[in-house]
Write a protein that holds these residues in place. Structure first.
Motif, PDB file in Angstrom:
ATOM      1  N   ILE A   1      -6.377 -13.520  81.078  1.00  0.00           N
ATOM      2  CA  ILE A   1      -5.699 -12.106  80.108  1.00  0.00           C
ATOM      3  C   ILE A   1      -5.127 -12.603  78.626  1.00  0.00           C
ATOM      4  CG2 ILE A   1      -3.731 -10.728  80.466  1.00  0.00           C
ATOM      5  CD1 ILE A   1      -4.644 -10.565  83.241  1.00  0.00           C
ATOM      6  N   LYS A   2      -4.810 -13.889  78.329  1.00  0.00           N
ATOM      7  CA  LYS A   2      -4.488 -14.436  77.201  1.00  0.00           C
ATOM      8  C   LYS A   2      -5.539 -13.972  76.305  1.00  0.00           C
ATOM      9  CE  LYS A   2      -2.397 -18.091  76.623  1.00  0.00           C
ATOM     10  NZ  LYS A   2      -1.813 -19.725  76.824  1.00  0.00           N
ATOM     11  N   LEU A   3      -6.734 -14.580  76.666  1.00  0.00           N
ATOM     12  CA  LEU A   3      -7.742 -14.469  75.931  1.00  0.00           C
ATOM     13  C   LEU A   3      -8.092 -13.005  75.633  1.00  0.00           C
ATOM     14  CD1 LEU A   3     -10.540 -15.383  74.555  1.00  0.00           C
ATOM     15  CD2 LEU A   3     -11.530 -15.477  76.851  1.00  0.00           C
ATOM     16  N   TYR A   4      -8.332 -12.282  76.780  1.00  0.00           N
ATOM     17  CA  TYR A   4      -8.441 -10.795  76.383  1.00  0.00           C
ATOM     18  C   TYR A   4      -7.717  -9.947  75.557  1.00  0.00           C
ATOM     19  CZ  TYR A   4     -11.657 -12.168  80.413  1.00  0.00           C
ATOM     20  OH  TYR A   4     -12.523 -12.513  81.101  1.00  0.00           O
ATOM     21  N   VAL A   5      -6.319 -10.380  75.727  1.00  0.00           N
ATOM     22  CA  VAL A   5      -5.463  -9.542  74.715  1.00  0.00           C
ATOM     23  C   VAL A   5      -5.530 -10.017  73.386  1.00  0.00           C
ATOM     24  CG1 VAL A   5      -3.169 -10.978  74.881  1.00  0.00           C
ATOM     25  CG2 VAL A   5      -2.954  -8.527  74.786  1.00  0.00           C
ATOM     26  N   SER A   6      -5.921 -11.073  73.366  1.00  0.00           N
ATOM     27  CA  SER A   6      -6.037 -11.897  71.924  1.00  0.00           C
ATOM     28  C   SER A   6      -7.347 -10.829  71.291  1.00  0.00           C
ATOM     29  CB  SER A   6      -6.581 -13.019  71.876  1.00  0.00           C
ATOM     30  OG  SER A   6      -5.314 -14.048  72.032  1.00  0.00           O
ATOM     31  N   GLU A   7      -8.231 -10.659  71.909  1.00  0.00           N
ATOM     32  CA  GLU A   7      -9.660  -9.929  71.370  1.00  0.00           C
ATOM     33  C   GLU A   7      -9.191  -8.493  71.255  1.00  0.00           C
ATOM     34  OE1 GLU A   7     -12.441 -10.753  70.643  1.00  0.00           O
ATOM     35  OE2 GLU A   7     -12.161 -12.990  71.135  1.00  0.00           O
ATOM     36  N   LEU A   8      -8.436  -7.960  72.274  1.00  0.00           N
ATOM     37  CA  LEU A   8      -8.095  -6.308  72.137  1.00  0.00           C
ATOM     38  C   LEU A   8      -7.199  -6.470  70.871  1.00  0.00           C
ATOM     39  CD1 LEU A   8      -8.191  -5.275  75.782  1.00  0.00           C
ATOM     40  CD2 LEU A   8      -9.798  -5.266  74.254  1.00  0.00           C
ATOM     41  N   ALA A   9      -6.090  -6.901  70.839  1.00  0.00           N
ATOM     42  CA  ALA A   9      -5.214  -6.973  69.805  1.00  0.00           C
ATOM     43  C   ALA A   9      -5.728  -7.262  68.347  1.00  0.00           C
ATOM     44  CB  ALA A   9      -3.705  -7.867  70.056  1.00  0.00           C
ATOM     45  N   THR A  10      -6.674  -8.046  68.376  1.00  0.00           N
ATOM     46  CA  THR A  10      -7.294  -8.313  67.157  1.00  0.00           C
ATOM     47  C   THR A  10      -7.988  -7.006  66.825  1.00  0.00           C
ATOM     48  OG1 THR A  10      -7.282 -10.672  67.319  1.00  0.00           O
ATOM     49  CG2 THR A  10      -8.824  -9.588  65.726  1.00  0.00           C
ATOM     50  N   ASN A  11      -8.844  -6.534  67.735  1.00  0.00           N
ATOM     51  CA  ASN A  11      -9.676  -5.178  67.410  1.00  0.00           C
ATOM     52  C   ASN A  11      -8.555  -4.306  66.994  1.00  0.00           C
ATOM     53  OD1 ASN A  11     -12.114  -6.453  67.822  1.00  0.00           O
ATOM     54  ND2 ASN A  11     -12.334  -5.540  69.679  1.00  0.00           N
ATOM     55  N   ALA A  12      -7.470  -4.130  67.536  1.00  0.00           N
ATOM     56  CA  ALA A  12      -6.561  -2.815  67.058  1.00  0.00           C
ATOM     57  C   ALA A  12      -6.126  -3.095  65.827  1.00  0.00           C
ATOM     58  CB  ALA A  12      -5.443  -3.005  68.127  1.00  0.00           C
ATOM     59  N   LEU A  13      -5.879  -4.336  65.423  1.00  0.00           N
ATOM     60  CA  LEU A  13      -5.353  -4.492  64.322  1.00  0.00           C
ATOM     61  C   LEU A  13      -6.419  -4.487  62.955  1.00  0.00           C
ATOM     62  CD1 LEU A  13      -3.232  -7.735  64.408  1.00  0.00           C
ATOM     63  CD2 LEU A  13      -2.261  -5.506  63.970  1.00  0.00           C
ATOM     64  N   LEU A  14      -7.516  -4.764  63.307  1.00  0.00           N
ATOM     65  CA  LEU A  14      -8.744  -4.803  62.178  1.00  0.00           C
ATOM     66  C   LEU A  14      -9.209  -3.464  62.214  1.00  0.00           C
ATOM     67  CD1 LEU A  14     -10.722  -7.890  63.101  1.00  0.00           C
ATOM     68  CD2 LEU A  14      -9.300  -7.435  61.025  1.00  0.00           C
ATOM     69  N   HIS A  15      -9.443  -2.514  63.480  1.00  0.00           N
ATOM     70  CA  HIS A  15     -10.038  -1.267  63.510  1.00  0.00           C
ATOM     71  C   HIS A  15      -9.438  -0.217  64.062  1.00  0.00           C
ATOM     72  CE1 HIS A  15     -13.533  -4.070  63.139  1.00  0.00           C
ATOM     73  NE2 HIS A  15     -13.112  -4.512  64.224  1.00  0.00           N
ATOM     74  N   GLY A  16      -8.098  -0.310  64.365  1.00  0.00           N
ATOM     75  CA  GLY A  16      -7.560   0.781  65.163  1.00  0.00           C
ATOM     76  C   GLY A  16      -6.102   1.201  64.691  1.00  0.00           C
ATOM     77  N   VAL A  17      -5.253   0.466  64.065  1.00  0.00           N
ATOM     78  CA  VAL A  17      -3.971   0.759  63.771  1.00  0.00           C
ATOM     79  C   VAL A  17      -3.917   1.232  62.264  1.00  0.00           C
ATOM     80  CG1 VAL A  17      -1.430   0.037  63.860  1.00  0.00           C
ATOM     81  CG2 VAL A  17      -3.139  -0.901  65.445  1.00  0.00           C
ATOM     82  N   PRO A  18      -3.469   2.284  62.030  1.00  0.00           N
ATOM     83  CA  PRO A  18      -3.338   2.612  60.525  1.00  0.00           C
ATOM     84  C   PRO A  18      -2.031   1.910  60.071  1.00  0.00           C
ATOM     85  CG  PRO A  18      -3.658   4.580  61.810  1.00  0.00           C
ATOM     86  CD  PRO A  18      -3.548   3.473  62.786  1.00  0.00           C
ATOM     87  N   PRO A  19      -2.094   1.694  58.678  1.00  0.00           N
ATOM     88  CA  PRO A  19      -0.882   0.999  58.074  1.00  0.00           C
ATOM     89  C   PRO A  19       0.306   1.842  58.557  1.00  0.00           C
ATOM     90  CG  PRO A  19      -2.717   1.201  56.588  1.00  0.00           C
ATOM     91  CD  PRO A  19      -3.149   1.969  57.666  1.00  0.00           C
ATOM     92  N   GLY A  20       1.368   0.881  58.845  1.00  0.00           N
ATOM     93  CA  GLY A  20       2.640   1.702  59.202  1.00  0.00           C
ATOM     94  C   GLY A  20       2.856   1.739  60.482  1.00  0.00           C
ATOM     95  N   ARG A  21       1.851   1.729  61.266  1.00  0.00           N
ATOM     96  CA  ARG A  21       1.810   2.126  62.848  1.00  0.00           C
ATOM     97  C   ARG A  21       1.996   0.783  63.681  1.00  0.00           C
ATOM     98  NH1 ARG A  21      -1.153   7.625  63.523  1.00  0.00           N
ATOM     99  NH2 ARG A  21       0.222   8.723  61.918  1.00  0.00           N
ATOM    100  N   GLU A  22       2.032   1.134  65.119  1.00  0.00           N
ATOM    101  CA  GLU A  22       2.095   0.081  65.815  1.00  0.00           C
ATOM    102  C   GLU A  22       1.069   0.302  66.848  1.00  0.00           C
ATOM    103  OE1 GLU A  22       7.027  -0.831  66.259  1.00  0.00           O
ATOM    104  OE2 GLU A  22       5.906   1.030  67.258  1.00  0.00           O
ATOM    105  N   PHE A  23       0.633  -0.895  67.727  1.00  0.00           N
ATOM    106  CA  PHE A  23      -0.258  -0.709  68.896  1.00  0.00           C
ATOM    107  C   PHE A  23       0.734  -1.182  70.007  1.00  0.00           C
ATOM    108  CE2 PHE A  23      -0.742  -5.193  67.448  1.00  0.00           C
ATOM    109  CZ  PHE A  23      -0.798  -5.909  68.639  1.00  0.00           C
ATOM    110  N   CYS A  24       0.186  -0.936  71.181  1.00  0.00           N
ATOM    111  CA  CYS A  24       1.102  -1.054  72.604  1.00  0.00           C
ATOM    112  C   CYS A  24       0.088  -1.771  73.334  1.00  0.00           C
ATOM    113  CB  CYS A  24       1.553   0.374  72.940  1.00  0.00           C
ATOM    114  SG  CYS A  24       2.647   0.160  74.324  1.00  0.00           S
ATOM    115  N   VAL A  25       0.726  -2.749  74.004  1.00  0.00           N
ATOM    116  CA  VAL A  25       0.053  -3.555  75.163  1.00  0.00           C
ATOM    117  C   VAL A  25       0.899  -3.356  76.460  1.00  0.00           C
ATOM    118  CG1 VAL A  25      -0.427  -6.015  76.081  1.00  0.00           C
ATOM    119  CG2 VAL A  25      -0.318  -5.293  73.471  1.00  0.00           C
ATOM    120  N   VAL A  26       0.105  -2.770  77.440  1.00  0.00           N
ATOM    121  CA  VAL A  26       0.638  -2.481  78.708  1.00  0.00           C
ATOM    122  C   VAL A  26      -0.004  -3.426  79.828  1.00  0.00           C
ATOM    123  CG1 VAL A  26       1.142  -0.662  80.417  1.00  0.00           C
ATOM    124  CG2 VAL A  26       0.850  -0.142  77.803  1.00  0.00           C
ATOM    125  N   LEU A  27       0.734  -3.796  80.920  1.00  0.00           N
ATOM    126  CA  LEU A  27       0.296  -4.566  81.864  1.00  0.00           C
ATOM    127  C   LEU A  27       0.825  -3.667  83.270  1.00  0.00           C
ATOM    128  CD1 LEU A  27       0.887  -8.223  81.298  1.00  0.00           C
ATOM    129  CD2 LEU A  27      -1.430  -7.036  81.479  1.00  0.00           C
TER     130      LEU A  27
END
Length: 130
Positions: free
Chosen positions: A39-65
């Protein structure tokens, strides 16, 4: 038994490591040690994708388990308009493997689209207690 924890992260590269620490702490608290490395590997991939492709400047992303007796579900939600696509990169490609990797190795995978943004999620069967 149903468990759930979430945390928001700013649009910074350091948030990828912080998201790994977050899931490690939650899974340790839930005594799901066999799932931590994956799950550490997977959250790294998904968080990186969120930063590179999904989170507009000034916004946040959310991780949920979420956890119950059968499954653990990892979600990463962002407010961007980008649509995640599972690609099948060439063997010598330097990028584009993240979603392909997680979609192949997780027990279930999907994308939920929202009025603003989307949630990319993965589900894993809980390990059988000895």
């Amino acid at each position: 038994m149903s468990l759930s924890q979430q945390r928001r992260f700013p649009r910074r590269h350091t948030s990828v490591g912080a998201s790994r620490k977050f899931v490690t702490g939650v899974l340790t608290e839930w005594e799901l040690h066999p799932l931590i490395e994956d799950i550490k590997l997977y959250v790294s991939e998904l968080a990186t994708n969120a930063l590179l492709h999904g989170v507009p400047p000034g916004r946040e992303f959310c991780v949920v388990l979420h956890g119950d007796e059968e499954l653990v579900r990892l979600e990463v939600r962002d407010s961007g308009s980008g649509l995640p696509t599972v690609r099948h990169p060439d063997h010598d490609a330097c990028s584009g493997r993240g979603l392909h990797l997680v979609s192949e190795l997780a027990d279930d995978f999907g994308v939920d689209h929202h009025v603003v943004g989307k949630t990319v999620w993965l589900a894993f069967k809980r390990p059988v207690a000895p």
